[in-house]
Design an enzyme around this catalytic site. Structure first.
Site, short mmCIF file in Angstrom:
data_model
loop_
_atom_site.label_atom_id
_atom_site.label_comp_id
_atom_site.label_asym_id
_atom_site.label_seq_id
_atom_site.Cartn_x
_atom_site.Cartn_y
_atom_site.Cartn_z
N HIS A 1 60.40 59.08 75.71
CA HIS A 1 60.05 57.77 75.14
C HIS A 1 59.42 56.87 76.20
CE1 HIS A 1 63.27 58.83 72.08
NE2 HIS A 1 62.26 58.46 71.30
N GLY B 1 54.35 59.53 70.16
CA GLY B 1 54.40 60.78 70.93
C GLY B 1 53.63 61.91 70.24
#
Ligand code: PAF
Length: 298
Positions: free
Chosen positions: A44, A156
């Site tokens: 993250h 992502g």
């Protein structure tokens, strides 16, 4: 109005988020949003790194919201790991400027009646295996992008299909936020970082990196001229032999439109995508089908 947790300013409402973002933009600063569901890991934090890349953003807001609409009945919504204090400390340590952590009631108040659906791209891969999942993602991401009014938003690339869906909806709905992808961060043994890796027992964790290895091996075979369908079928059987309980899909597709590739040679910009189950964890991964990936396959 902003609160604070672990020395990090926190917005609990869309109004508070937007007021802060607008005030930064009035100062001439560019702002990024990095949406997450919390249970943060180093992967993250690469979203924040990408957000802060040259010319991208001066301020980064991260959101944490475990979005109920993207979980089907029987999935892990209730047990999804939640630890806001730990996540906030990680974000603060990595230089995040604002946490947006709305409650479910803030996001979906009584009477909420709107749906957002991206057609086509959501019928395949994870969309076929988890019906309705991408409708929930499309809804919450549309809300987050509209609420934040950020210059850029970063997601992502492990969830490559999700990124494609989000790019599509931002384009289709004229949302003026640039959508950027952040490369997959992997453990030393190749396992893609994921909040759900914590569901793996120790023996399952030892098996899990095989997913990435099998994808790379199949990519190298396809680059070497193998039939994509046969290479994918062999990789899926290999996963089952290695200890995965089931394989939702293992397919070669084009990177942008996610069209199925059934014949060799694959077009440039194609990827292999897989989702497979190991105990409580459903692991997903994807790799490019390109010479560089193939050279590192074995
Ligand atoms: O990838 C995730 O963590 C979630 O699907 C997202 C994009 C934050 C939407 O809930």
């Amino acid at each position: 109005m902003l609160g604070e947790i672990a020395n990090l300013p926190v917005a609990r409402t869309a109004q508070a988020l937007r007021a802060q973002v607008r005030s930064w933009r009035m100062e001439g600063l560019r702002v990024a949003l990095t949406p997450t569901m919390g249970a943060l890991h180093d992967g993250h934090l690469t979203l924040l790194d990408v957000a802060r890349g040259p010319g991208r953003a001066d301020k980064v807001a991260a959101s944490i919201f475990v979005n109920p609409t993207q979980f089907a009945a029987g999935e892990d919504f209730d047990t999804y790991p939640r630890d806001e204090a730990r996540d906030a400390a990680m974000l603060a340590a990595s230089g995040c400027d604002l946490l947006y952590a709305p409650s479910p009631d803030q996001m979906y108040p009584d009477g909420f009646a709107t749906e957002v659906r991206v057609t086509g791209l959501t019928d395949l891969l994870c969309g076929a295996a988890r019906p309705g999942h991408f409708d929930g993602v499309a809804l919450v991401v549309s809300k987050l992008l509209i609420q934040a009014e950020a210059d850029v938003a970063v997601f992502g690339e492990k969830d490559w299909q999700q990124l494609a869906v989000i790019r599509r909806l931002a384009w289709d709905l004229d949302i003026p936020t640039d959508i950027l992808g952040a490369p997959v961060l992997r453990e030393a043994d190749g396992l893609a970082m994921s909040s759900r890796n914590r569901y793996l027992s120790q023996p399952q964790r030892a098996v899990a990196p095989v997913l990435h290895r099998r994808l790379r091996l199949a990519a190298s075979e396809i680059i070497g001229g193998a039939d994509p369908t046969a290479a994918c079928a062999a990789a899926a059987s290999g996963l089952l032999a290695d200890g995965f309980e089931s394989v939702d899909y293992l397919e070669a597709r084009t990177a942008d439109s996610l069209a199925l590739i059934e014949t060799a040679p694959p077009p440039t910009q194609s990827r292999l995508f897989a989702a497979a189950r190991l105990g409580r964890a459903r692991l997903i991964d994807n790799v490019p089908i390109e010479a560089e990936a193939a050279s590192k396959a074995l």
